[in-house]
Scaffold this active site. Structure first.
Site, PDB file in Angstrom:
ATOM      1  N   HIS A  62      -7.371 -32.080 -16.634  1.00 38.85           N
ATOM      2  CA  HIS A  62      -7.924 -30.981 -17.412  1.00 38.85           C
ATOM      3  C   HIS A  62      -6.976 -29.871 -17.689  1.00 38.85           C
ATOM      4  CE1 HIS A  62      -7.920 -29.375 -13.363  1.00 38.85           C
ATOM      5  NE2 HIS A  62      -8.207 -28.261 -13.877  1.00 38.85           N
ATOM      6  N   HIS A  64      -6.079 -26.817 -16.950  1.00 32.05           N
ATOM      7  CA  HIS A  64      -5.348 -25.864 -16.151  1.00 32.05           C
ATOM      8  C   HIS A  64      -3.709 -26.025 -16.134  1.00 32.05           C
ATOM      9  CE1 HIS A  64      -9.498 -24.486 -14.983  1.00 32.05           C
ATOM     10  NE2 HIS A  64      -9.286 -23.907 -16.100  1.00 32.05           N
ATOM     11  N   ASP A  66      -2.109 -25.662 -13.560  1.00 28.36           N
ATOM     12  CA  ASP A  66      -1.694 -26.104 -12.373  1.00 28.36           C
ATOM     13  C   ASP A  66      -1.852 -27.670 -12.224  1.00 28.36           C
ATOM     14  OD1 ASP A  66      -4.212 -25.644 -12.355  1.00 28.36           O
ATOM     15  OD2 ASP A  66      -4.351 -25.651 -10.056  1.00 28.36           O
ATOM     16  N   HIS A  67      -2.040 -28.156 -13.408  1.00 29.08           N
ATOM     17  CA  HIS A  67      -2.251 -29.775 -13.935  1.00 29.08           C
ATOM     18  C   HIS A  67      -1.379 -30.062 -14.968  1.00 29.08           C
ATOM     19  CE1 HIS A  67      -5.811 -29.993 -10.855  1.00 29.08           C
ATOM     20  NE2 HIS A  67      -5.767 -28.788 -10.915  1.00 29.08           N
ATOM     21  N   HIS A 141     -16.330 -28.909 -13.120  1.00 33.68           N
ATOM     22  CA  HIS A 141     -15.307 -27.766 -12.970  1.00 33.68           C
ATOM     23  C   HIS A 141     -15.495 -26.448 -13.868  1.00 33.68           C
ATOM     24  CE1 HIS A 141     -11.667 -26.231 -11.524  1.00 33.68           C
ATOM     25  NE2 HIS A 141     -11.078 -26.341 -12.507  1.00 33.68           N
TER      26      HIS A 141
HETATM   27 ZN    ZN Z   1      -8.850 -26.139 -12.621  1.00 32.27          ZN
HETATM   28 ZN    ZN Z   2      -6.433 -26.821 -10.243  1.00 32.39          ZN
END
Ligand code: ZN
Ligand code: ZN
Length: 254
Positions: A62, A64, A66-67, A141
């Site tokens: 996805h 975000h 942090d990914h 999410h």
């Molecule tokens: Zn996320």
């Molecule tokens: Zn995350």
């Protein structure tokens, strides 16, 4: 055949300093498949001594950061190291524009890329080669997100949840796999906060693993979790809480 999981990043954006943002490398023999490439995780790829020229595909869950924020760093490094394969990048189609923008950050550093966008229906075939087959499912999410189920052909199956709160699709698919890599952003007792932010607690993950009867449960996207051993057993399930740069061997047959 050998199958290893390299934990390049085991935290979300809000995590202890020791945990880089989410990224897992699945290594099947020489082939490397990356599941999420969170901010800063390329440095741990380098430290892991994996060969970047053996990367076959990158799977994004996805939008975000942090990914996904290490994606341009990978592209730049692969270009410099003379990557000559076609890199497959598999992502949800609703983040198409973001992926394109990230790839534009590496001006003049070009490698061949095959972008595949998934429309997000449950059980969609995401990838297939001589070693693995991958399907995507909808997570639950705060932004739309995917989970990935991997079959290492005729050997074992793995489900990576990415960021998700408990949901019925996850429950069904977890029942079909050997190894469950599960969001464990919060401690037990913080279920309300976890679910409101599209995440899970350690006890959500353990409850599901028991119900699904998986062989191994791996807790990732870990926040500020206190006093949890690195490995422990619950019933017949081996539970792991890997730190950055840990490697878990799932199979090593000579
Ligand atoms: Zn996320
Ligand atoms: Zn995350």
């Amino acid at each position: 055949m050998s199958v290893h999981l390299y934990f390049l990043g085991t935290g979300g954006w809000v995590a202890p300093a020791s945990r880089t943002c989410m990224s897992i490398a699945l290594k099947v023999d020489e082939n490397i498949y990356l599941f999420d490439v969170g901010e800063g995780s390329f440095k741990n790829f380098q430290k892991s001594k994996l060969n970047p020229l053996n990367i076959k595909a990158v799977f994004i869950t996805h939008i975000h950061g942090d990914h996904i924020l290490s994606l341009p760093t990978y592209i730049a490094n692969l270009a410099v190291f003379g990557y000559s394969k076609v890199l497959k990048i598999i992502s949800p189609e609703w983040i198409k524009e973001t992926i394109r923008s990230l790839l534009k950050l590496t001006t003049n550093l070009k490698i061949k890329i095959d972008l595949k966008y998934l429309s997000g229906y449950n059980g969609e075939l995401a990838y297939d080669d001589e070693k693995i087959k991958v399907w995507s499912y909808r997570a639950k999410h705060v932004s739309e997100a995917l989970m990935y189920k991997v079959s290492v052909k005729n050997k074992l199956t793995i489900l990576y949840t990415g960021d998700t709160s408990p949901n019925s699709v996850l429950e069904t698919e977890a029942g079909k796999v050997d190894v469950l890599i599960h969001d464990a952003s919060f401690m037990q007792g913080f279920e309300k906060l976890a679910h409101n932010t599209g995440h899970s607690t350690i006890s959500d993950a353990i409850k599901l693993a028991l119900k699904a009867k998986v062989r191994k449960l791996i807790l990732t996207h870990v926040g500020f979790i206190l006093n949890l051993p690195k490995t422990f057993k619950i019933d017949n399930i081996s539970v792991y809480v890997p730190k950055d740069l840990d490697v878990i061997t799932l199979m090593d047959e000579k």
